[in-house]
Structure formats: structure tokens, C-alpha cells
Write a protein that holds these residues in place. Structure first.
Motif, PDB file in Angstrom:
ATOM      1  N   THR A  78       1.450  -1.250   0.044  1.00 45.53           N
ATOM      2  CA  THR A  78      -0.191   0.419   0.453  1.00 45.53           C
ATOM      3  C   THR A  78       0.884   0.886  -0.074  1.00 45.53           C
ATOM      4  N   PRO A  79       0.537   2.388  -0.552  1.00 46.37           N
ATOM      5  CA  PRO A  79       0.863   3.371   0.099  1.00 46.37           C
ATOM      6  C   PRO A  79       0.802   4.118   0.890  1.00 46.37           C
ATOM      7  N   VAL A  80       2.006   5.061   1.099  1.00 49.12           N
ATOM      8  CA  VAL A  80       1.793   5.998   2.758  1.00 49.12           C
ATOM      9  C   VAL A  80       2.231   7.330   2.146  1.00 49.12           C
ATOM     10  N   LEU A  81       1.766   8.141   2.923  1.00 44.68           N
ATOM     11  CA  LEU A  81       1.869   9.624   2.048  1.00 44.68           C
ATOM     12  C   LEU A  81       3.188   9.917   2.995  1.00 44.68           C
ATOM     13  N   SER A  82       4.427  10.313   3.541  1.00 45.11           N
ATOM     14  CA  SER A  82       5.395  10.560   4.116  1.00 45.11           C
ATOM     15  C   SER A  82       5.872  12.107   4.222  1.00 45.11           C
ATOM     16  N   PHE A  83       6.594  12.099   5.540  1.00 47.74           N
ATOM     17  CA  PHE A  83       6.980  13.783   5.647  1.00 47.74           C
ATOM     18  C   PHE A  83       7.625  13.377   6.640  1.00 47.74           C
ATOM     19  N   GLY A  84       8.633  15.449   6.867  1.00 46.25           N
ATOM     20  CA  GLY A  84       9.321  14.861   7.907  1.00 46.25           C
ATOM     21  C   GLY A  84       9.731  16.763   7.886  1.00 46.25           C
ATOM     22  N   THR A  85      10.081  17.326   9.140  1.00 49.63           N
ATOM     23  CA  THR A  85      10.587  18.385   9.354  1.00 49.63           C
ATOM     24  C   THR A  85      11.697  18.369   9.452  1.00 49.63           C
ATOM     25  N   ALA A  86      12.891  19.545  10.597  1.00 44.51           N
ATOM     26  CA  ALA A  86      14.162  19.599  10.019  1.00 44.51           C
ATOM     27  C   ALA A  86      14.557  19.317  11.859  1.00 44.51           C
TER      28      ALA A  86
END
Length: 359
Positions: A78-86
């Protein structure tokens, strides 16, 4: 709905008698004077409280295969929406995402999204989950938790990719909202943790036991094997024996290949044979699902039935090339259940990596 607010109030801190304010999110327990930032760089003292300076801001958003987190037993394909900050609360000399985790430039956070917008983006793009990744989500806990709440309301799962370096009280809140986690067990010696990450092993082990025994969060482990540092057979023996004793046989372990980066560019890449050795030791010690990562090794990517040895899932990197599971993650030959979160059929996202913008 929680809107974007760059300097966002936080919960885990207290004032000291000397006038400083102590951040209580991670075992570093940074004590700050007005205007100072913690080691993570994103939690700062402002108006006599600790604020999160990156709430609602990201270095970018991308749709990945869930196997890239890596999670092999959580909604495969399945697809996963990925994100991060700093920023980051560890100082790993071998960091593979150093451009984000070591960033001291808030200008790298050029994309913004509220928790509600992230949940909506996941729904609109067909993602089954949102991953808090690239840098450690424990340092942007409030943003991650608010996003997880918004996602759960829309039927979207939440995935933490973390080093697990967090204090007990925020740990309880954070993992209460996470449906799955991949924790970096970076080594199994205090020497390695202190010398190469600036952290301590015991706090991570306590997090692993907490997640597995006290929450409903699906857990997998990753260890990046670095030549000459944490790749000896003796250390892998000790690590996998600890996992068996304290977490049991069903927590998958991923042994990944190091490539020269950040402050360890003179260290050679991990030989594939080292990963195979680690996988063999883990299996010998009773770990039912051990995988090799960052190398092409079909057997090391394959999920087998722990009871009869039947092939259940064959992967080629992040692609599922064969699915041989019966209903609800059971073996079609002997009926044994494979530990994890499975549906009757895998997703079809494949190995694609798709950067997106959130309006």
C-alpha cells in the motif's frame, strides 16, 4: 481543526529553580534560557515556555511504498504519505538523511500543511497511512499527534519511523496514536550509542518493550550495519537474543546496508554477506521474520511461514512479485497465522516514489 501555527505551544516541559526551563520530551532533558533551542533545534524557549518551531512545516511530502519505511508486515503493497521536518535529537555521525535531520536552516521547510490538510491529502491520493519520517517524529510530537488524530478520523493509519529516544510520559501519548512503528535499534552496545549517536541504549530498549507490551502499535526493527562498528557476529547474537527474550519471535528485524555519508564517508559500504550473516543469526536465535535491506536479495526480502516454511510474500526491492497468503494473513498450506496487519490481498502501489504538493 488545528491550523498551522509555526511556534506551537508544547506540553512536556517544566520550570527549574534556577530560572531555566527544561524540555521533557527526550532523555537529553535540555535546559534552556530565553531564546535558546534544544539540541534537536526545533524545540525552543519562548516567553518562558517550550514551543515547537516547525509545527505545520515540512521539507516536502512524498508517496512511498510502505515497504520503504521499512514495514513488511503492515498493509503490504500500500502507499504511504511520508513527511518530515528538520532537526533531530540524536547526533548520528552516519545519518543517511542528514540534509534534513541535521538542518539548521528553517528555509528548508518550504511546504506547509495543517493536520487536517495532511489527512485530506492522504484520502485524496489513496494512501492507507501517513508516515512521520525522514527526521525523528518525537521532536515534532505535537504536530505528529494532531495529524494522527485527524488521520484516524478519516480512516487513515499512522506510522512512526523513529529512533525511540523519548521519555516515558510523552512516549505514552505518542504511541497511543501510532498504528505502526519502525524503530531503529542502531546497535547493541552503549559504546556505539554514545560514540556515534550521542544517546544511550537503555532508553531505546525501554521504548521497544513499552511499544510491544503496552500498546497496540505494530512494531518492526531496523539495524543499519556499519563495518567495524556494530556488525560483529557477537553483537548480532546478543541483540537478537535480547529481542527474543524481551519482545518475542514475531517482531520482524531488518538488517540494512550502510553507505558512506555525513561524517563517516571514509567507512566502506556494508558487504552483502554481512547482512546475510545477520539474518542467519537472527533466524537461528528464533526470530521468525528477518530481512536484508538496501541490497538486492530476493530470499532476504521474502516472508516465509514460520511453521511449515511455505513462501508467503516474495518481494523484489519494494515490489511484491508473489502473494501466497490466505485470508487474514494465514499460510495456505498449514493455516498458521503470520504476525502483522494483513488484508486478504496486497496493495498495488509498487516501488513508485511520488513527490506531491499539498495546497
Amino acid at each position: 481543526m488545528t491550523e498551522v501555527n509555526i511556534n506551537h505551544p508544547t506540553r512536556y516541559w517544566h520550570k527549574l529553580e534556577n530560572g531555566k526551563v527544561q524540555c521533557d520530551v527526550c532523555p537529553r532533558l535540555c535546559t534552556l534560557e530565553e531564546g535558546q533551542r534544544g539540541l534537536c533545534f526545533v524545540r525552543a524557549r519562548e516567553n518562558d515556555q517550550i514551543v515547537l518551531t516547525t509545527y505545520g512545516r515540512s521539507s516536502g511530502f512524498c508517496i512511498d511504498p510502505i515497504e520503504k519505511k521499512p514495514l513488511n508486515h503492515f498493509l503490504p503493497g500500500t502507499p504511504v504519505l511520508s513527511f518530515g521536518t528538520a532537526g533531530c535529537n540524536l547526533t548520528c555521525k552516519f545519518c543517511q538523511n542528514w540534509d534534513m535531520s541535521k538542518s539548521r536552516e528553517m528555509d528548508t521547510l518550504q511546504q506547509a500543511a495543517s493536520p487536517a490538510q495532511l489527512a485530506e491529502a492522504a484520502v485524496q491520493t489513496g494512501c492507507r497511512s501517513v508516515a512521520y519520517t525522514y527526521n525523528d517524529p518525537t521532536i515534532f510530537l505535537e504536530y505528529a499527534v494532531d495529524t494522527a488524530i485527524a488521520c484516524r478520523e478519516r480512516g487513515i493509519k499512522s506510522v512512526a519511523v523513529t529512533a525511540g529516544y523519548i521519555e516515558p510520559e510523552p512516549r505514552a501519548e505518542f504511541f497511543h496514536h501510532m498504528d505502526a512503528a519502525n524503530v531503529d535499534l542502531k546497535a547493541f552496545t552503549e559504546r556505539f550509542y554514545w560514540k556515534l549517536t550521542g544517546a544511550h541504549l537503555q532508553a531505546v530498549l525501554e521504548t521497544l518493550e513499552y511499544i510491544h507490551h503496552e500498546t497496540n502499535t505494530w512494531l518492526e526493527l531496523t539495524t543499519l550495519l556499519i563495518p567495524g562498528e556494530n556488525d560483529s557476529a557477537a553483537e548480532i547474537e546478543a541483540m537478537t537474543q535480547w529481542v527474543m527474550e524481551h519482545l518475542g519471535p514475531d517482531v520482524p528485524m531488518h538488517f540494512s546496508a550502510f553507505h558512506p555519508d555525513w561524517k563517516m564517508r571514509d567507512t566502506p559500504p556494508t558487504p552483502p554477506a554481512t547482512l546475510v550473516m545477520a539474518r542467519d543469526i537472527a533466524r537461528k536465535n528464533g526470530i521468525r521474520h528477518a530481512y536484508t535491506g538496501n541490497v538486492h536479495n530476493t530470499e532476504g526480502d521474502t516472508t516465509f511461514c514460520h511453521q511449515c516454511g511455505e513462501t508467503l510474500i516474495v518481494r523484489d526491492w519494494y515490489n511484491i512479485v508473489r502473494w501466497n497468503m490466505a485470508a487474514k494473513g494465514t499460510c495456505p498450506t498449514c493455516g498458521a497465522s503470520c504476525a502483522g496487519v494483513f488484508e486478504d490481498a496486497p496493495g498495488a502501489w509498487g516501488a513508485r516514489r511520488l513527490p506531491i504538493r499539498i495546497a
